[in-house]
Design a protein around this motif. Structure first.
Motif, PDB file in Angstrom:
ATOM      1  N   ALA A 326       0.830  -1.201   0.000  1.00  0.00           N
ATOM      2  CA  ALA A 326       0.000   0.000   0.000  1.00  0.00           C
ATOM      3  C   ALA A 326       0.867   1.255   0.000  1.00  0.00           C
ATOM      4  N   ALA A 327       1.994   1.218   0.721  1.00  0.00           N
ATOM      5  CA  ALA A 327       2.897   2.365   0.761  1.00  0.00           C
ATOM      6  C   ALA A 327       3.504   2.626  -0.616  1.00  0.00           C
ATOM      7  N   CYS A 328       3.835   1.571  -1.341  1.00  0.00           N
ATOM      8  CA  CYS A 328       4.376   1.740  -2.693  1.00  0.00           C
ATOM      9  C   CYS A 328       3.389   2.489  -3.584  1.00  0.00           C
ATOM     10  N   SER A 337       4.722   5.648 -12.328  1.00  0.00           N
ATOM     11  CA  SER A 337       5.876   5.708 -11.426  1.00  0.00           C
ATOM     12  C   SER A 337       5.840   4.630 -10.343  1.00  0.00           C
ATOM     13  N   THR A 338       4.812   3.787 -10.337  1.00  0.00           N
ATOM     14  CA  THR A 338       4.674   2.759  -9.306  1.00  0.00           C
ATOM     15  C   THR A 338       5.864   1.805  -9.325  1.00  0.00           C
ATOM     16  N   ASP A 339       6.412   1.524  -8.173  1.00  0.00           N
ATOM     17  CA  ASP A 339       7.558   0.613  -8.053  1.00  0.00           C
ATOM     18  C   ASP A 339       7.047  -0.826  -8.030  1.00  0.00           C
ATOM     19  N   TRP A 340       6.765  -1.353  -9.205  1.00  0.00           N
ATOM     20  CA  TRP A 340       6.200  -2.708  -9.296  1.00  0.00           C
ATOM     21  C   TRP A 340       7.201  -3.778  -8.879  1.00  0.00           C
ATOM     22  N   ARG A 363      -0.232 -11.421  -6.932  1.00  0.00           N
ATOM     23  CA  ARG A 363       1.158 -11.412  -7.406  1.00  0.00           C
ATOM     24  C   ARG A 363       1.203 -11.456  -8.924  1.00  0.00           C
ATOM     25  N   ALA A 364       0.315 -12.236  -9.529  1.00  0.00           N
ATOM     26  CA  ALA A 364       0.283 -12.332 -10.997  1.00  0.00           C
ATOM     27  C   ALA A 364      -0.024 -10.978 -11.627  1.00  0.00           C
ATOM     28  N   VAL A 365      -0.873 -10.184 -10.972  1.00  0.00           N
ATOM     29  CA  VAL A 365      -1.187  -8.843 -11.481  1.00  0.00           C
ATOM     30  C   VAL A 365       0.066  -7.976 -11.445  1.00  0.00           C
ATOM     31  N   ALA A 366       0.814  -8.022 -10.339  1.00  0.00           N
ATOM     32  CA  ALA A 366       2.043  -7.245 -10.237  1.00  0.00           C
ATOM     33  C   ALA A 366       3.071  -7.715 -11.267  1.00  0.00           C
ATOM     34  N   LEU A 367       3.170  -9.024 -11.444  1.00  0.00           N
ATOM     35  CA  LEU A 367       4.111  -9.584 -12.422  1.00  0.00           C
ATOM     36  C   LEU A 367       3.782  -9.094 -13.828  1.00  0.00           C
ATOM     37  N   GLY A 450      -4.941  -2.373 -15.555  1.00  0.00           N
ATOM     38  CA  GLY A 450      -4.143  -2.678 -14.369  1.00  0.00           C
ATOM     39  C   GLY A 450      -5.016  -3.137 -13.237  1.00  0.00           C
ATOM     40  N   PRO A 451      -4.442  -3.258 -12.081  1.00  0.00           N
ATOM     41  CA  PRO A 451      -5.197  -3.755 -10.934  1.00  0.00           C
ATOM     42  C   PRO A 451      -6.268  -2.775 -10.497  1.00  0.00           C
ATOM     43  N   VAL A 452      -7.367  -3.311 -10.009  1.00  0.00           N
ATOM     44  CA  VAL A 452      -8.417  -2.465  -9.441  1.00  0.00           C
ATOM     45  C   VAL A 452      -7.904  -1.857  -8.159  1.00  0.00           C
ATOM     46  N   GLY A 453      -8.206  -0.561  -7.935  1.00  0.00           N
ATOM     47  CA  GLY A 453      -7.718   0.111  -6.718  1.00  0.00           C
ATOM     48  C   GLY A 453      -8.426  -0.360  -5.523  1.00  0.00           C
TER      49      GLY A 453
END
Length: 453
Positions: A326-328, A337-340, A363-367, A450-453
């Motif tokens: 969440a902090a990222c 700019s998100t640090d994926w 995790r798959a969404v971040a990948l 992208g991922p849902v907020g």
């Protein structure tokens, strides 16, 4: 239960309220106040009378629906409901033979309390310094008694004290409503069979129950952050109540632990994004669609402060890792700019602590944000427990996004249809319907899902 309630204590309105208005207000108050009311009455009856406490609270709502349309909505509707439940409890005590030995003492205690202040959820007078003083939080600890089956403790607290329905609890556990009903039945039977007291743990007895209590509050917040059913995506009052209760835990010497601070950090950081999660019409906005200027900087600062407090010692919990994720998001000035890479590393650590398929799906969404949608799709295919998510709408929603980004609108549409059939949330259904139409429309699907907020 024939308790009489004096409707004349409320001023008469110019005209009787509409039944729809009364039903809406009563339903809202029941969701807001039922946990407090059950806490008060269970504290008087004992935990073995939990079902009775729920019954008199439910009956108070029924009385409101019958009385308010004719006599008007009381000046303090919440206090009216509490007074009604209290009177119903008194009526029951006067008739219940098994309570004859305690009747005088309990009735005198009830009647000595006078008007109920529903604006406060504080305790009932002087307590030891190491006791939990908030009434609802104390009962959550009681519901998490070690003699109650682990899988039933959380369901019992969410149903009784947090006002969640069995369907909403089932959604949180990715199981069926019938399975949750069985857990609740087993919990109540165990309370009866074992004679589990309404005990308020203190000192060294508090920490062993903390993990179960934190899970209850975590799930309560999640239901507020993304409601599993209903017209609105958000139920902010649940988020605020969960934050209030965890904040109390961080102020208590026996529960002021790193994982408690980590959970509070997660809640603050996620709550900071609440104003931007929907548009003016209540439509769900994905993370990259949100106006980050609406994110609450004061809440983000409080979240980062709690995350710093959570770093004390060498404890690492799932709450730490979720708060880190969440902090990222909160620290990124924009979506690009998100640090994926950092987020993916957090998910990898989290999976080592808990091999949940839901964590693997996230995790798959971040990948996919780093290596593309095919990598995300392959990661889902390789998940060892994927079959557990076949009835989970978000699995198909994520696969639909991946297929759309890969240029497969037909496959994407099929997944969005499956997701539509698996969610009861009106807001999410509108979102999925919109994505389905984008897949089936002549115009090409835009990349960047992208991922849902």
């Amino acid at each position: 239960m024939g308790a009489s309630v004096d409707p004349d204590s409320a001023p008469m309105p110019a005209a009787p309220p509409e039944l729809e208005e009364v039903a809406g207000l009563a339903g809202h108050l029941f969701r807001q106040e039922s946990g407090k009311m059950v806490s008060v009455i269970t504290g008087l009856f004992g935990l073995d009378r939990l079902q009775l406490a729920e019954d008199v609270v439910q009956e108070a709502l029924v009385r409101a629906l019958k009385v308010w349309p004719f006599y008007g909505i009381p000046k303090n509707p919440a206090a009216w409901l509490m007074l009604t439940a209290k009177n119903l409890a008194l009526d029951f005590l006067r008739r219940e033979k098994t309570f004859r030995g305690k009747q005088t003492q309990i009735i005198a205690d009830l009647e000595s309390r006078g008007p109920v202040d529903t604006g406060s959820d504080g305790g009932d007078g002087p307590l030891f310094e190491d006791e939990i003083q908030d009434r609802r939080l104390r009962l959550i600890f009681a519901c998490c008694h070690p003699q109650i089956p682990p899988e039933a403790r959380t369901a019992l607290a969410l149903k009784t004290l947090c006002g969640l329905s069995p369907a909403e609890i089932a959604s949180a556990f990715l199981t069926t409503e019938a399975a949750i009903a069985k857990r609740l039945t087993r919990a109540r039977q165990r309370i009866q069979e074992q004679g589990i007291p309404f005990e308020i743990p203190s000192g060294p007895d508090l920490p062993p129950r903390l993990d179960a209590v934190l899970q209850v509050l975590y799930l309560l917040f999640n239901e507020g952050y993304k409601a599993s059913s209903g017209d609105s995506l958000l139920r902010e009052e649940l988020c605020h109540e969960a934050i209030r209760l965890v904040l109390l835990l961080t102020e208590h010497p026996a529960t002021r632990l790193p994982r408690t601070h980590a959970l509070l950090a997660l809640m603050f950081l996620d709550a900071a994004r609440l104003p931007a999660r929907t548009d003016s019409g209540g439509q769900l906005l994905r993370l990259q669609e949100q106006d980050r200027s609406k994110w609450s900087r004061p809440l983000m600062m409080r979240g980062m402060q709690q995350l710093g407090l959570a770093a004390a010692g060498d404890e690492l919990s799932g709450y730490h890792l979720q708060a880190g994720i969440a902090a990222c998001h909160c620290l990124a000035p924009d979506f690009k700019s998100t640090d994926w890479q950092a987020i993916l590393a957090h998910y990898d650590q989290w999976l080592r602590l808990d091999d949940s398929p839901v964590i693997a799906l996230n995790r798959a969404v971040a990948l996919a944000q780093i290596h593309g949608p095919q990598a995300g799709k392959d990661a889902i295919t390789a998940m060892p427990h994927r079959e557990q998510l076949e009835g989970y709408y978000l699995l198909h929603a994520v696969l639909g996004e991946f297929e759309a980004r890969l240029g497969g609108p037909a496959a994407a549409a099929d997944h969005f249809r499956q997701a539509l059939g698996l969610t009861e949330s009106a807001s999410e259904r509108r979102f999925l319907t919109r994505r389905l139409h984008q897949c089936t429309a002549p115009a090409p699907v835009q990349d960047g899902a992208g991922p849902v907020g």
